[in-house]
Design an enzyme around this catalytic site. Structure first.
Site, PDB file in Angstrom:
ATOM      1  N   HIS A  61       4.013  -3.687  -0.013  1.00 42.90           N
ATOM      2  CA  HIS A  61       5.409  -4.116  -0.107  1.00 42.90           C
ATOM      3  C   HIS A  61       6.262  -3.252   0.814  1.00 42.90           C
ATOM      4  O   HIS A  61       5.905  -2.114   1.137  1.00 42.90           O
ATOM      5  CB  HIS A  61       5.909  -3.991  -1.547  1.00 42.90           C
ATOM      6  CG  HIS A  61       5.303  -4.995  -2.471  1.00 42.90           C
ATOM      7  ND1 HIS A  61       5.903  -5.352  -3.661  1.00 42.90           N
ATOM      8  CD2 HIS A  61       4.168  -5.731  -2.398  1.00 42.90           C
ATOM      9  CE1 HIS A  61       5.163  -6.258  -4.277  1.00 42.90           C
ATOM     10  NE2 HIS A  61       4.102  -6.500  -3.530  1.00 42.90           N
ATOM     11  N   GLU A  63       8.984  -1.577   0.368  1.00 47.98           N
ATOM     12  CA  GLU A  63       9.392  -0.288  -0.188  1.00 47.98           C
ATOM     13  C   GLU A  63       8.247   0.720  -0.150  1.00 47.98           C
ATOM     14  O   GLU A  63       8.460   1.899   0.150  1.00 47.98           O
ATOM     15  CB  GLU A  63       9.881  -0.454  -1.637  1.00 47.98           C
ATOM     16  CG  GLU A  63      11.107  -1.329  -1.777  1.00 47.98           C
ATOM     17  CD  GLU A  63      10.798  -2.825  -1.916  1.00 47.98           C
ATOM     18  OE1 GLU A  63      11.725  -3.560  -2.290  1.00 47.98           O
ATOM     19  OE2 GLU A  63       9.651  -3.245  -1.646  1.00 47.98           O
ATOM     20  N   CYS A  91      10.472  -5.030  -6.922  1.00 52.56           N
ATOM     21  CA  CYS A  91       9.652  -5.457  -8.058  1.00 52.56           C
ATOM     22  C   CYS A  91       9.399  -4.245  -8.948  1.00 52.56           C
ATOM     23  O   CYS A  91       9.753  -3.111  -8.606  1.00 52.56           O
ATOM     24  CB  CYS A  91       8.344  -6.061  -7.557  1.00 52.56           C
ATOM     25  SG  CYS A  91       7.206  -4.835  -6.847  1.00 52.56           S
ATOM     26  N   CYS A  94       7.481  -1.435  -7.120  1.00 50.03           N
ATOM     27  CA  CYS A  94       8.287  -0.709  -6.130  1.00 50.03           C
ATOM     28  C   CYS A  94       9.403   0.089  -6.800  1.00 50.03           C
ATOM     29  O   CYS A  94       9.694   1.211  -6.390  1.00 50.03           O
ATOM     30  CB  CYS A  94       8.850  -1.676  -5.097  1.00 50.03           C
ATOM     31  SG  CYS A  94       7.548  -2.383  -4.056  1.00 50.03           S
TER      32      CYS A  94
END
Length: 180
Positions: A61, A63, A91, A94
Site C-alpha cells: 500500500h 502508506e 485502511c 496502514c
C-alpha cells in the site's frame, strides 16, 4: 497544534500525494499515493503497487511504501513531527502502521467506505496503538482523489475491487457531493 503548525498548505502536499496516485493509475495500479512531510518538506513518498494486471498484493500500500522510504532515511526526523498525506483514508493495516510508527498527523482526501481505519476509537485498542497520539484531517482535495478512483473503476481492464462496495460507492458519486 498539528506537527506542521496551523499555517501549512494542505493542498500543496495533497497535490504531491495525488501525483503519486496518478503515477500509480498510469501504471495500471489502484490510484493511492502518500507523501510524508516534515517541516514543510516531502521526506518520503509511496504509491500503491501490486494491483495491476489482476494482481491482489495486499501489503504494498502507498502508506507502507512511504513508511519504508522514511525508515531508509539516514537521519529520519521524529515521527511525531511528520504528517502523512494520503489520497485515500488509510485502511486498518496502514492506519495501524502509521500509529505504531508514531506519525503525528494523517491528512487524507477520499474516505474508504469499505476498509477505512481512521474511525476506530483508539481507547478501545491495545496499548501499542492506543498510546500513540495522532491528529486526523479528512476531505482535503476529495474531489480530485475521487476523480482518480472513478477513472480507475471505469476502466475496462481494472479488475481490482471491481465489484466491491467501494467501487459502487465511488461510481455513484456526483461531482462536489459527499455521501458519507
Amino acid at each position: 497544534m498539528s506537527p506542521l503548525e496551523n499555517e501549512i498548505d494542505y493542498q500543496h502536499f495533497m497535490t504531491a500525494a495525488l501525483d503519486q496516485a496518478a503515477q500509480a493509475l498510469e501504471a495500471g495500479e489502484f490510484p493511492v499515493g502518500c507523501v510524508l512531510v516534515h517541516q514543510y518538506k516531502i521526506i518520503a513518498t509511496g504509491q500503491r503497487q501490486g494491483t495491476a494486471a489482476g494482481g491482489h498484493n495486499e501489503t504494498d500500500h502507498a502508506e507502507i511504501m512511504a513508511l519504508q522510504a522514511y525508515y531508509a532515511l539516514e537521519n529520519a526526523p521524529d515521527p511525531r513531527d511528520v504528517t502523512a498525506f494520503c489520497t485515500m483514508e488509510p485502511c486498518l493495516m496502514c492506519f495501524g502502521a502509521l500509529l505504531i510508527a508514531g506519525i503525528g498527523e494523517i491528512v487524507y482526501a477520499y474516505e474508504d467506505v469499505m476498509g477505512g481505519g481512521t474511525h476506530y476509537d483508539l481507547n478501545g485498542l491495545p496499548a501499542l496503538y492506543r498510546d500513540n497520539s495522532v491528529s486526523i484531517i479528512p476531505g482535503i482535495m476529495r474531489a480530485e482523489s475521487l476523480a482518480l478512483f472513478k477513472t480507475f473503476f471505469q476502466a475496462p481492464d481494472s479488475e481490482y475491487w471491481r465489484d466491491s462496495r467501494l467501487a459502487a460507492y465511488t461510481l455513484a458519486q456526483l461531482p462536489g457531493k459527499h455521501h458519507m
